[in-house]
Design an enzyme around this catalytic site. Structure first.
Site, short mmCIF file in Angstrom:
data_model
loop_
_atom_site.label_atom_id
_atom_site.label_comp_id
_atom_site.label_asym_id
_atom_site.label_seq_id
_atom_site.Cartn_x
_atom_site.Cartn_y
_atom_site.Cartn_z
N CYS A 107 0.79 -1.23 0.00
CA CYS A 107 0.00 0.00 0.00
C CYS A 107 0.83 1.30 0.00
O CYS A 107 1.31 1.70 -1.04
CB CYS A 107 -1.00 -0.04 1.15
SG CYS A 107 -2.39 1.07 0.89
N ARG A 141 -12.74 5.98 -0.27
CA ARG A 141 -11.72 4.97 0.02
C ARG A 141 -12.18 3.62 -0.50
O ARG A 141 -13.37 3.33 -0.56
CB ARG A 141 -11.47 4.88 1.53
CG ARG A 141 -10.89 6.15 2.13
CD ARG A 141 -10.39 5.91 3.53
NE ARG A 141 -9.17 5.12 3.55
CZ ARG A 141 -7.95 5.61 3.31
NH1 ARG A 141 -7.79 6.89 3.01
NH2 ARG A 141 -6.90 4.84 3.35
N HIS A 206 -3.18 -5.76 2.49
CA HIS A 206 -2.83 -5.83 3.91
C HIS A 206 -3.39 -7.15 4.44
O HIS A 206 -3.87 -7.98 3.67
CB HIS A 206 -3.53 -4.71 4.69
CG HIS A 206 -3.07 -3.33 4.36
ND1 HIS A 206 -1.86 -2.82 4.78
CD2 HIS A 206 -3.68 -2.33 3.67
CE1 HIS A 206 -1.77 -1.57 4.37
NE2 HIS A 206 -2.85 -1.24 3.69
N1 GLN Z 1 -2.30 6.74 2.24
C1 GLN Z 1 -2.49 5.85 1.18
C2 GLN Z 1 -3.91 5.77 0.62
O1 GLN Z 1 -4.87 5.94 1.38
C3 GLN Z 1 -1.99 4.50 1.69
C4 GLN Z 1 -2.92 3.84 2.65
C5 GLN Z 1 -2.39 2.54 3.16
O2 GLN Z 1 -1.20 2.29 3.20
N2 GLN Z 1 -3.30 1.70 3.64
O3 GLN Z 1 -4.04 5.57 -0.57
#
Ligand code: GLN
Length: 263
Positions: A107, A141, A206
């Site tokens: 990520c 998101r 993740h």
């Molecule tokens: N900040 C980045 C995003 O939201 C990475 C998030 C993350 O590593 N889970 O795209």
């Protein structure tokens, strides 16, 4: 070459060290990404290797020897904290990547191993250009479990939570996986997930991803051993083999549960 050390009874014991860098564990470790380091450490040991974990944080000295790099995700602000330091290490990391050292970046670090990450507020963080991808943050998101199919490791299950939409834009970089089930992956529109160049894999998975997908952990260990010693040779005892089988059974059960709850 394997190193030979003398034990207390001066019996020669062959130790096959693998030097593993855990990249920015203080600032880039969310949704259990440190579990990836623990999984590789445990499985490498069960195969008869001697893993040495080097936690590398901002300002630290870079380890002398590197066989594998593991890096996690982080919030946009965590990415901003490590950005300058990562840039200072860019030449070293690019040279290791080109030399075939395996790396797994999740990520936030996946995004910074690309060309750039632009936050949804419009702030652009330059990446170190190991992978030919770029990422732009959105208001919505992308969150939830997802399953993808990969060439090297078959089906992989993980948990994504990111605002960045990533596009693979470079011929030398390929998408790592193809999204199945209901996940969004890189961007929610082209069904790609992650990216790969050399032995460097960037992914939104993740989870932590490696405990649930031990075939990926083994793939990385194999690449690391081949890079250092020319081949991967497991020398597990019967007890270690039984432990590996137990871990694999637990992973299969976790895989089943996570993949049955895509969103
Ligand atoms: N900040 C980045 C995003 O939201 C990475 C998030 C993350 O590593 N889970 O795209």
């Amino acid at each position: 070459m394997a190193e030979t050390v003398n034990s207390a009874n001066s019996v020669n014991v062959e130790t096959r060290v693998l030097d593993i860098v855990s990249l920015y564990p203080k600032d880039m470790n969310i949704y259990g990404d440190t579990g990836n380091v623990k999984t590789v450490e445990m499985r490498a040991r069960l195969y008869g290797y001697e893993p040495r974990i080097h936690a590398y944080n901002v300002g630290d000295a870079w380890p002398e020897h590197v066989d594998l790099v593991l890096g996690g995700g982080g919030q946009d602000k965590g990415q901003a904290v490590i950005s300058d330091d990562l840039f200072a290490r860019a030449d070293t990391i690019r040279a290791l990547a080109a030399d075939g050292v395996p790396m797994l970046l999740i990520c936030g670090l996946y995004q910074l191993f690309g060309e750039y990450f632009e936050t949804h507020e419009g702030e652009r963080l330059p990446g170190i250009n190991v992978l030919g991808v770029h990422t732009v943050g959105q208001d919505t998101r992308m969150i939830g479990n997802l399953v993808e199919q990969t060439e090297e490791c078959g089906a992989i299950v993980g948990y994504e939570n990111h605002s960045g939409q990533t596009i693979v834009h470079d011929d030398g970089t390929v998408a790592w996986g193809r999204v199945e089930a209901e996940g969004t992956g890189n961007n929610g529109s082209d069904l790609t997930e992650g990216a790969r160049k050399y032995n460097v894999i960037g992914t939104y998975m993740h989870g932590s991803v490696l405990p649930k997908n031990p075939q990926l952990a083994d793939y990385l260990i194999r690449c690391a051993a081949e890079h250092r010693y020319g081949s991967f040779e497991a020398s597990s005892t019967a007890e270690q083999t039984a432990q590996l089988e137990k871990l694999n059974a637990l992973a299969a059960a976790a895989f089943g549960v996570a993949s049955s709850r895509p969103r």
